[in-house]
Design a protein around this motif. Structure first.
Motif, PDB file in Angstrom:
ATOM      1  N   ASN A  62       0.825  -1.211   0.000  1.00 25.16           N
ATOM      2  CA  ASN A  62       0.000   0.000   0.000  1.00 25.16           C
ATOM      3  C   ASN A  62       0.859   1.260   0.000  1.00 25.16           C
ATOM      4  O   ASN A  62       0.558   2.218  -0.713  1.00 25.16           O
ATOM      5  CB  ASN A  62      -0.966   0.006   1.185  1.00 25.16           C
ATOM      6  CG  ASN A  62      -2.172  -0.860   0.923  1.00 25.16           C
ATOM      7  OD1 ASN A  62      -2.936  -0.593   0.016  1.00 25.16           O
ATOM      8  ND2 ASN A  62      -2.324  -1.905   1.701  1.00 25.16           N
ATOM      9  N   TRP A  65       2.369   1.726  -3.425  1.00 21.99           N
ATOM     10  CA  TRP A  65       1.336   2.151  -4.376  1.00 21.99           C
ATOM     11  C   TRP A  65       1.067   3.647  -4.255  1.00 21.99           C
ATOM     12  O   TRP A  65       1.011   4.358  -5.247  1.00 21.99           O
ATOM     13  CB  TRP A  65       0.054   1.370  -4.131  1.00 21.99           C
ATOM     14  CG  TRP A  65      -0.971   1.537  -5.202  1.00 21.99           C
ATOM     15  CD1 TRP A  65      -1.971   2.449  -5.248  1.00 21.99           C
ATOM     16  CD2 TRP A  65      -1.078   0.769  -6.397  1.00 21.99           C
ATOM     17  NE1 TRP A  65      -2.706   2.292  -6.379  1.00 21.99           N
ATOM     18  CE2 TRP A  65      -2.181   1.267  -7.103  1.00 21.99           C
ATOM     19  CE3 TRP A  65      -0.368  -0.295  -6.931  1.00 21.99           C
ATOM     20  CZ2 TRP A  65      -2.575   0.732  -8.329  1.00 21.99           C
ATOM     21  CZ3 TRP A  65      -0.765  -0.824  -8.135  1.00 21.99           C
ATOM     22  CH2 TRP A  65      -1.853  -0.307  -8.821  1.00 21.99           C
ATOM     23  N   GLU A  81      -4.219   9.269 -11.100  1.00 23.89           N
ATOM     24  CA  GLU A  81      -3.555   8.206 -10.335  1.00 23.89           C
ATOM     25  C   GLU A  81      -4.458   6.983 -10.226  1.00 23.89           C
ATOM     26  O   GLU A  81      -5.673   7.116 -10.091  1.00 23.89           O
ATOM     27  CB  GLU A  81      -3.196   8.709  -8.937  1.00 23.89           C
ATOM     28  CG  GLU A  81      -2.093   9.727  -8.928  1.00 23.89           C
ATOM     29  CD  GLU A  81      -1.682  10.128  -7.530  1.00 23.89           C
ATOM     30  OE1 GLU A  81      -1.992   9.398  -6.564  1.00 23.89           O
ATOM     31  OE2 GLU A  81      -1.040  11.180  -7.415  1.00 23.89           O
ATOM     32  N   PRO A  82      -3.877   5.780 -10.285  1.00 24.21           N
ATOM     33  CA  PRO A  82      -4.687   4.566 -10.156  1.00 24.21           C
ATOM     34  C   PRO A  82      -5.351   4.482  -8.786  1.00 24.21           C
ATOM     35  O   PRO A  82      -4.840   4.995  -7.800  1.00 24.21           O
ATOM     36  CB  PRO A  82      -3.699   3.431 -10.370  1.00 24.21           C
ATOM     37  CG  PRO A  82      -2.352   4.028 -10.334  1.00 24.21           C
ATOM     38  CD  PRO A  82      -2.466   5.496 -10.477  1.00 24.21           C
ATOM     39  N   SER A  83      -6.466   3.816  -8.744  1.00 25.82           N
ATOM     40  CA  SER A  83      -7.260   3.704  -7.519  1.00 25.82           C
ATOM     41  C   SER A  83      -6.506   2.962  -6.424  1.00 25.82           C
ATOM     42  O   SER A  83      -5.824   1.960  -6.673  1.00 25.82           O
ATOM     43  CB  SER A  83      -8.572   2.978  -7.816  1.00 25.82           C
ATOM     44  OG  SER A  83      -9.279   2.727  -6.632  1.00 25.82           O
ATOM     45  N   TRP A  85      -7.904   1.218  -4.300  1.00 29.56           N
ATOM     46  CA  TRP A  85      -8.579  -0.068  -4.120  1.00 29.56           C
ATOM     47  C   TRP A  85      -7.798  -1.191  -4.782  1.00 29.56           C
ATOM     48  O   TRP A  85      -7.840  -2.337  -4.327  1.00 29.56           O
ATOM     49  CB  TRP A  85     -10.008  -0.014  -4.668  1.00 29.56           C
ATOM     50  CG  TRP A  85     -10.909   0.828  -3.833  1.00 29.56           C
ATOM     51  CD1 TRP A  85     -11.425   2.044  -4.165  1.00 29.56           C
ATOM     52  CD2 TRP A  85     -11.383   0.543  -2.515  1.00 29.56           C
ATOM     53  NE1 TRP A  85     -12.193   2.531  -3.142  1.00 29.56           N
ATOM     54  CE2 TRP A  85     -12.187   1.635  -2.115  1.00 29.56           C
ATOM     55  CE3 TRP A  85     -11.212  -0.505  -1.641  1.00 29.56           C
ATOM     56  CZ2 TRP A  85     -12.812   1.689  -0.878  1.00 29.56           C
ATOM     57  CZ3 TRP A  85     -11.830  -0.456  -0.399  1.00 29.56           C
ATOM     58  CH2 TRP A  85     -12.626   0.629  -0.035  1.00 29.56           C
ATOM     59  N   ILE A  86      -7.084  -0.874  -5.854  1.00 29.57           N
ATOM     60  CA  ILE A  86      -6.273  -1.895  -6.523  1.00 29.57           C
ATOM     61  C   ILE A  86      -5.192  -2.390  -5.570  1.00 29.57           C
ATOM     62  O   ILE A  86      -4.975  -3.602  -5.427  1.00 29.57           O
ATOM     63  CB  ILE A  86      -5.654  -1.341  -7.823  1.00 29.57           C
ATOM     64  CG1 ILE A  86      -6.760  -0.967  -8.808  1.00 29.57           C
ATOM     65  CG2 ILE A  86      -4.694  -2.353  -8.439  1.00 29.57           C
ATOM     66  CD1 ILE A  86      -6.283  -0.175 -10.010  1.00 29.57           C
ATOM     67  N   SER A  87      -4.518  -1.458  -4.892  1.00 31.04           N
ATOM     68  CA  SER A  87      -3.468  -1.882  -3.954  1.00 31.04           C
ATOM     69  C   SER A  87      -4.058  -2.626  -2.761  1.00 31.04           C
ATOM     70  O   SER A  87      -3.417  -3.525  -2.210  1.00 31.04           O
ATOM     71  CB  SER A  87      -2.650  -0.685  -3.481  1.00 31.04           C
ATOM     72  OG  SER A  87      -3.397   0.141  -2.632  1.00 31.04           O
ATOM     73  N   VAL A  89      -6.655  -4.657  -2.828  1.00 31.91           N
ATOM     74  CA  VAL A  89      -6.907  -6.031  -3.286  1.00 31.91           C
ATOM     75  C   VAL A  89      -5.593  -6.794  -3.427  1.00 31.91           C
ATOM     76  O   VAL A  89      -5.478  -7.943  -2.974  1.00 31.91           O
ATOM     77  CB  VAL A  89      -7.704  -6.022  -4.616  1.00 31.91           C
ATOM     78  CG1 VAL A  89      -7.763  -7.399  -5.225  1.00 31.91           C
ATOM     79  CG2 VAL A  89      -9.099  -5.462  -4.394  1.00 31.91           C
ATOM     80  N   VAL A  90      -4.577  -6.166  -4.031  1.00 32.49           N
ATOM     81  CA  VAL A  90      -3.283  -6.825  -4.203  1.00 32.49           C
ATOM     82  C   VAL A  90      -2.670  -7.153  -2.843  1.00 32.49           C
ATOM     83  O   VAL A  90      -2.137  -8.259  -2.638  1.00 32.49           O
ATOM     84  CB  VAL A  90      -2.329  -5.935  -5.039  1.00 32.49           C
ATOM     85  CG1 VAL A  90      -0.910  -6.485  -5.027  1.00 32.49           C
ATOM     86  CG2 VAL A  90      -2.836  -5.809  -6.463  1.00 32.49           C
ATOM     87  N   SER A  91      -2.761  -6.227  -1.896  1.00 33.94           N
ATOM     88  CA  SER A  91      -2.168  -6.476  -0.582  1.00 33.94           C
ATOM     89  C   SER A  91      -2.909  -7.579   0.172  1.00 33.94           C
ATOM     90  O   SER A  91      -2.285  -8.381   0.870  1.00 33.94           O
ATOM     91  CB  SER A  91      -2.118  -5.192   0.249  1.00 33.94           C
ATOM     92  OG  SER A  91      -3.407  -4.733   0.561  1.00 33.94           O
TER      93      SER A  91
END
Length: 102
Positions: A62, A65, A81-83, A85-87, A89-91
């Protein structure tokens, strides 16, 4: 008291998830004590060890990101900037991997 921090929805969800995991692990540990096992991590770990390592990985993902957000706009020619929320989910996927296979 908490005015110094920017409490956005993703930040609140992340911290609520961490608290929920800690409560869940406490209940799980009290009902079924763990034993050490060896996974892909270079040390034998218990569930609590893997949770701690997984939470640290999630925090680093996070932070990276958020720190690289402006750079990602330039690298990938994005409009914004990318959301975050993507980080999130990845985390959480990284945490699940460490908990399951670590």
């Amino acid at each position: 008291m908490l005015n110094w921090m920017v409490w956005t929805t993703p930040v609140a969800v992340f911290f609520i998830s961490v608290v929920a995991m800690l409560i869940g692990m406490t209940v799980w540990e009290s009902r079924a004590p763990t034993t050490e096992r060896k996974g892909f991590l270079p040390i034998a770990t218990t569930r609590g060890d893997r949770l701690f390592i997984g939470l640290m990985c999630a925090a680093w993902i996070n932070l990276a990101w958020v720190g690289l957000g402006e750079q990602m706009v330039a690298w990938f020619s994005l409009a914004e900037e990318p959301s975050i929320w993507i980080s999130f989910v990845v985390s959480m996927l990284a945490l699940a991997l460490v908990m399951r296979k670590g």
